[in-house]
Design an enzyme around this catalytic site. Structure first.
Site, PDB file in Angstrom:
ATOM      1  N   GLY A  11       4.615  10.546 -10.187  1.00  0.00           N
ATOM      2  CA  GLY A  11       4.605   9.365  -9.313  1.00  0.00           C
ATOM      3  C   GLY A  11       3.681   8.274  -9.819  1.00  0.00           C
ATOM      4  N   ASP A  16       0.414   4.484  -5.342  1.00  0.00           N
ATOM      5  CA  ASP A  16      -0.790   5.321  -5.449  1.00  0.00           C
ATOM      6  C   ASP A  16      -1.056   5.736  -6.889  1.00  0.00           C
ATOM      7  OD1 ASP A  16      -0.760   5.099  -2.747  1.00  0.00           O
ATOM      8  OD2 ASP A  16      -0.621   7.243  -2.321  1.00  0.00           O
ATOM      9  N   LEU A  60      10.920  15.673 -10.913  1.00  0.00           N
ATOM     10  CA  LEU A  60      10.555  16.831 -10.089  1.00  0.00           C
ATOM     11  C   LEU A  60      11.775  17.695  -9.741  1.00  0.00           C
ATOM     12  CD1 LEU A  60       7.862  15.085  -7.922  1.00  0.00           C
ATOM     13  CD2 LEU A  60       7.477  17.199  -9.205  1.00  0.00           C
ATOM     14  N   TYR A  96      18.325  15.255  -0.978  1.00  0.00           N
ATOM     15  CA  TYR A  96      17.590  14.777  -2.152  1.00  0.00           C
ATOM     16  C   TYR A  96      16.096  14.639  -1.827  1.00  0.00           C
ATOM     17  CZ  TYR A  96      15.770  11.881  -5.842  1.00  0.00           C
ATOM     18  OH  TYR A  96      14.994  11.411  -6.856  1.00  0.00           O
ATOM     19  N   SER A 126       1.099  14.243   3.986  1.00  0.00           N
ATOM     20  CA  SER A 126       1.232  12.999   4.758  1.00  0.00           C
ATOM     21  C   SER A 126       0.946  13.200   6.242  1.00  0.00           C
ATOM     22  CB  SER A 126       2.665  12.492   4.606  1.00  0.00           C
ATOM     23  OG  SER A 126       2.930  11.474   5.535  1.00  0.00           O
ATOM     24  N   GLU A 128       2.651  11.902   8.349  1.00  0.00           N
ATOM     25  CA  GLU A 128       3.972  12.043   8.975  1.00  0.00           C
ATOM     26  C   GLU A 128       4.217  13.483   9.426  1.00  0.00           C
ATOM     27  OE1 GLU A 128       7.076  10.085   9.562  1.00  0.00           O
ATOM     28  OE2 GLU A 128       5.437   8.695   9.798  1.00  0.00           O
ATOM     29  N   TYR A 150      12.022  13.715   5.569  1.00  0.00           N
ATOM     30  CA  TYR A 150      10.862  13.475   4.692  1.00  0.00           C
ATOM     31  C   TYR A 150       9.676  14.310   5.156  1.00  0.00           C
ATOM     32  CZ  TYR A 150       6.625  11.095   3.046  1.00  0.00           C
ATOM     33  OH  TYR A 150       5.380  10.827   2.518  1.00  0.00           O
TER      34      TYR A 150
HETATM   35  P1  NAP Z   1       5.855   5.216  -3.891  1.00  0.00           P
HETATM   36  O1  NAP Z   1       5.233   3.899  -4.185  1.00  0.00           O
HETATM   37  O2  NAP Z   1       7.184   5.271  -3.225  1.00  0.00           O
HETATM   38  O3  NAP Z   1       5.956   6.009  -5.302  1.00  0.00           O
HETATM   39  C1  NAP Z   1       6.689   7.189  -5.408  1.00  0.00           C
HETATM   40  C2  NAP Z   1       6.622   7.690  -6.828  1.00  0.00           C
HETATM   41  O4  NAP Z   1       7.380   8.900  -6.912  1.00  0.00           O
HETATM   42  C3  NAP Z   1       7.217   6.722  -7.868  1.00  0.00           C
HETATM   43  O5  NAP Z   1       6.465   6.773  -9.046  1.00  0.00           O
HETATM   44  C4  NAP Z   1       8.588   7.329  -8.113  1.00  0.00           C
HETATM   45  O6  NAP Z   1       9.117   7.021  -9.386  1.00  0.00           O
HETATM   46  C5  NAP Z   1       8.254   8.815  -8.036  1.00  0.00           C
HETATM   47  N1  NAP Z   1       9.432   9.635  -7.841  1.00  0.00           N
HETATM   48  C6  NAP Z   1      10.463   9.439  -6.994  1.00  0.00           C
HETATM   49  N2  NAP Z   1      11.398  10.389  -7.158  1.00  0.00           N
HETATM   50  C7  NAP Z   1      10.954  11.209  -8.135  1.00  0.00           C
HETATM   51  C8  NAP Z   1      11.477  12.345  -8.783  1.00  0.00           C
HETATM   52  N3  NAP Z   1      12.690  12.825  -8.491  1.00  0.00           N
HETATM   53  N4  NAP Z   1      10.748  12.943  -9.759  1.00  0.00           N
HETATM   54  C9  NAP Z   1       9.537  12.448 -10.116  1.00  0.00           C
HETATM   55  N5  NAP Z   1       8.988  11.341  -9.553  1.00  0.00           N
HETATM   56  C10 NAP Z   1       9.697  10.729  -8.565  1.00  0.00           C
HETATM   57  O7  NAP Z   1       4.887   6.121  -3.021  1.00  0.00           O
HETATM   58  P2  NAP Z   1       3.300   5.984  -2.760  1.00  0.00           P
HETATM   59  O8  NAP Z   1       3.086   5.123  -1.571  1.00  0.00           O
HETATM   60  O9  NAP Z   1       2.622   5.683  -4.025  1.00  0.00           O
HETATM   61  O10 NAP Z   1       2.953   7.475  -2.292  1.00  0.00           O
HETATM   62  C11 NAP Z   1       2.577   8.471  -3.236  1.00  0.00           C
HETATM   63  C12 NAP Z   1       2.755   9.846  -2.611  1.00  0.00           C
HETATM   64  O11 NAP Z   1       1.950   9.952  -1.444  1.00  0.00           O
HETATM   65  C13 NAP Z   1       4.172  10.167  -2.160  1.00  0.00           C
HETATM   66  O12 NAP Z   1       4.370  11.557  -2.351  1.00  0.00           O
HETATM   67  C14 NAP Z   1       4.157   9.854  -0.671  1.00  0.00           C
HETATM   68  O13 NAP Z   1       5.146  10.615  -0.001  1.00  0.00           O
HETATM   69  C15 NAP Z   1       2.751  10.280  -0.317  1.00  0.00           C
HETATM   70  N6  NAP Z   1       2.126   9.592   0.818  1.00  0.00           N
HETATM   71  C16 NAP Z   1       2.091   8.232   0.852  1.00  0.00           C
HETATM   72  C17 NAP Z   1       1.442   7.596   1.894  1.00  0.00           C
HETATM   73  C18 NAP Z   1       1.348   6.091   1.967  1.00  0.00           C
HETATM   74  O14 NAP Z   1       1.037   5.576   3.035  1.00  0.00           O
HETATM   75  N7  NAP Z   1       1.552   5.377   0.859  1.00  0.00           N
HETATM   76  C19 NAP Z   1       0.828   8.361   2.909  1.00  0.00           C
HETATM   77  C20 NAP Z   1       0.878   9.756   2.825  1.00  0.00           C
HETATM   78  C21 NAP Z   1       1.516  10.372   1.765  1.00  0.00           C
HETATM   79  P3  NAP Z   1      10.117   5.762  -9.624  1.00  0.00           P
HETATM   80  O15 NAP Z   1       9.222   4.572  -9.795  1.00  0.00           O
HETATM   81  O16 NAP Z   1      10.834   6.162 -10.862  1.00  0.00           O
HETATM   82  O17 NAP Z   1      10.995   5.655  -8.419  1.00  0.00           O
HETATM   83  O1  G4F Z   2       6.095   1.181   6.742  1.00  0.00           O
HETATM   84  P1  G4F Z   2       6.900   2.338   7.202  1.00  0.00           P
HETATM   85  O2  G4F Z   2       8.256   2.521   6.606  1.00  0.00           O
HETATM   86  O3  G4F Z   2       5.986   3.623   6.998  1.00  0.00           O
HETATM   87  P2  G4F Z   2       6.032   5.095   7.621  1.00  0.00           P
HETATM   88  O4  G4F Z   2       7.360   5.449   8.138  1.00  0.00           O
HETATM   89  O5  G4F Z   2       4.868   5.214   8.545  1.00  0.00           O
HETATM   90  O6  G4F Z   2       5.795   5.998   6.315  1.00  0.00           O
HETATM   91  C1  G4F Z   2       4.801   5.674   5.345  1.00  0.00           C
HETATM   92  O7  G4F Z   2       3.582   6.289   5.695  1.00  0.00           O
HETATM   93  C2  G4F Z   2       3.619   7.731   5.702  1.00  0.00           C
HETATM   94  C3  G4F Z   2       2.212   8.212   6.114  1.00  0.00           C
HETATM   95  O8  G4F Z   2       2.164   8.388   7.504  1.00  0.00           O
HETATM   96  C4  G4F Z   2       3.976   8.204   4.308  1.00  0.00           C
HETATM   97  F1  G4F Z   2       3.966   9.567   4.271  1.00  0.00           F
HETATM   98  C5  G4F Z   2       5.342   7.682   3.927  1.00  0.00           C
HETATM   99  O9  G4F Z   2       5.632   8.073   2.571  1.00  0.00           O
HETATM  100  C6  G4F Z   2       5.312   6.150   3.981  1.00  0.00           C
HETATM  101  O10 G4F Z   2       4.434   5.686   2.978  1.00  0.00           O
HETATM  102  O11 G4F Z   2       7.098   2.253   8.787  1.00  0.00           O
HETATM  103  C7  G4F Z   2       6.000   2.129   9.674  1.00  0.00           C
HETATM  104  C8  G4F Z   2       6.513   1.841  11.077  1.00  0.00           C
HETATM  105  C9  G4F Z   2       7.608   2.811  11.543  1.00  0.00           C
HETATM  106  O12 G4F Z   2       7.330   3.218  12.852  1.00  0.00           O
HETATM  107  C10 G4F Z   2       8.873   1.986  11.508  1.00  0.00           C
HETATM  108  O13 G4F Z   2       9.853   2.362  12.476  1.00  0.00           O
HETATM  109  O14 G4F Z   2       7.122   0.541  11.068  1.00  0.00           O
HETATM  110  C11 G4F Z   2       8.332   0.596  11.793  1.00  0.00           C
HETATM  111  N1  G4F Z   2       9.207  -0.488  11.351  1.00  0.00           N
HETATM  112  C12 G4F Z   2       9.647  -1.507  12.137  1.00  0.00           C
HETATM  113  N2  G4F Z   2      10.461  -2.303  11.441  1.00  0.00           N
HETATM  114  C13 G4F Z   2       9.731  -0.641  10.132  1.00  0.00           C
HETATM  115  C14 G4F Z   2      10.527  -1.787  10.179  1.00  0.00           C
HETATM  116  N3  G4F Z   2       9.594   0.090   8.993  1.00  0.00           N
HETATM  117  C15 G4F Z   2      10.263  -0.359   7.879  1.00  0.00           C
HETATM  118  N4  G4F Z   2      10.101   0.329   6.730  1.00  0.00           N
HETATM  119  N5  G4F Z   2      11.051  -1.458   7.894  1.00  0.00           N
HETATM  120  C16 G4F Z   2      11.231  -2.214   9.020  1.00  0.00           C
HETATM  121  O15 G4F Z   2      11.958  -3.209   9.016  1.00  0.00           O
END
Ligand code: NAP
Ligand code: G4F
Length: 327
Positions: A11, A16, A60, A96, A126, A128, A150
């Protein structure tokens, strides 16, 4: 001279992964990043450090690649950040999402075990997983109630990480991270969707913003802080699981209010509610208690809600090329 420590990141092209790679390079690591082959460039977030990284192809979904990478690299630290990370999208492609998020974690853990690599393992768990949360705020002991494919996949990944720790004595930890954002956040997550719209409206390029549920509340922090916390988790004496959060909850509506008013705009003039963005099951309120990370890792968030929103709006006010979009 001591050999450099080797870190392996899945990733690395994501939000991140790019911050973590910077942190590890600053600390003298040799950083290996796994990327997926793409028909177009997808490395915008790491282009500025491209020459300092060792990038290797893999996915992955591909267990044999995981084994081969662990066998040849033999890293000291592994950060598993790769995932289909969009909650709404996970309802469209559940199999997926779970294959990568859940089984992908198992493939990587088992490659480490089978190849006899003595490394420390970080799993991107997460908030979530708490979903329809049983208590407020949520901490490391709060039961899980996932509300999406997810999140259900992340619950499996959390438990298999703990299982490899308990069964094989691996140094494997879960960082249970609440939402974290930045100017590098993907454009379809709600915070970045809003701040990019503010920028486009100011430049006269957009006149409406379509959103879903404005009542959902999240605990939004700054991504770089959270990657600092992930690194600290792997430096602790004993492996353990930690919540990283800010302890503050704000609604999507409050985010809108803050972002638009900072730019001198009224969000009500632009926002339309579009049922397309509602989820089959919503997570209404997430807010974390990070006291364990504070006490045991000395970790605290440095950026709070108002500063975070302003940082993202300031970034998105400028017109940017695709390459500059994530810098
Ligand atoms: P992100 O911006 O969506 O990045 C996801 C990464 O995963 C990208 O590098 C993507 O590669 C890679 N990926 C997707 N499918 C894959 C596969 N099949 N095999 C290998 N790599 C793959 O996510 P992020 O916000 O940086 O989050 C990083 C991690 O923390 C994720 O696991 C997410 O679920 C978790 N997380 C995020 C948050 C948050 O608020 N950001 C909170 C809690 C947990 P490509 O660029 O090629 O698509
Ligand atoms: O920004 P979101 O899509 O983030 P969400 O669903 O909280 O998930 C993110 O944070 C998680 C950690 O708790 C990570 F694990 C996960 O990978 C991801 O990074 O949505 C936040 C909130 C939701 O309640 C959604 O229903 O915003 C609300 N929302 C309202 N309008 C929307 C929209 N979300 C998105 N993406 N797009 C909209 O137009």
């Amino acid at each position: 001279m001591a050999a450099k420590r080797k870190a392996f990141i899945t990733g690395i092209t994501g939000q991140d992964g790019s911050y973590l790679a910077e942190i590890l390079l600053e600390r003298g690591y040799e950083v290996y990043g796994m990327i997926r082959r793409s028909s177009s460039f997808n490395t915008a977030r790491i282009d500025h450090i491209f020459g300092e990284l060792e990038l290797v192809f893999g996915d992955l979904a591909d267990g044999s690649a995981m084994n081969q990478l662990m066998r040849t690299i033999r890293p000291d630290e592994v950060y598993n950040l790769g995932a289909q990370s969009h909650v709404r999208v996970s309802f469209d492609i559940p199999e997926y999402t779970v294959d990568i998020g859940a089984l992908g974690t198992l493939r990587l853990l088992d490659a480490i075990r089978e190849e006899g690599v003595r490394c420390r393992f970080y799993q991107a768990s997460s908030s979530e997983m708490f979903g329809q949360a049983r208590e407020v705020p949520q901490n490391e002991e709060t039961p899980f109630h996932p509300r999406s494919p997810y999140a259900a996949g992340k619950v499996f990944a959390y438990w298999i990480t703990r299982n490899y720790r308990e069964a094989y004595g691996m140094y494997a930890v879960n960082g249970i991270l609440f939402n974290h954002e930045s100017p590098r956040r993907g454009p379809t997550f709600v915070t970045r969707k809003i701040t990019r719209a503010v920028g486009a409206i100011l430049r006269g390029e957009q006149d409406e913003l379509r959103l879903g549920n404005l009542d959902a509340k999240r605990d939004w922090g700054y991504a770089r802080d959270y990657m600092e916390g992930a690194w600290r988790m792997l430096q602790a004496e004993e492996p353990d699981d930690y919540v990283l959060a800010t302890g503050e909850a704000h609604s999507v509506r409050e985010f809108l209010e803050e972002a638009f008013s900072y730019a001198g705009l009224d969000w009500r003039d632009y926002v339309k509610i579009d049922p397309r963005y509602f989820r089959p099951a919503e997570v209404d309120l997430l807010v974390g208690d990070y006291s364990k990370a504070k006490q045991k890792l000395g970790w605290e968030p440095t950026v709070r809600f108002h500063e975070l929103v302003r940082m993202m709006v300031d970034h998105d006010r400028e017109r940017r090329t695709t390459e500059e979009h994530y810098l």
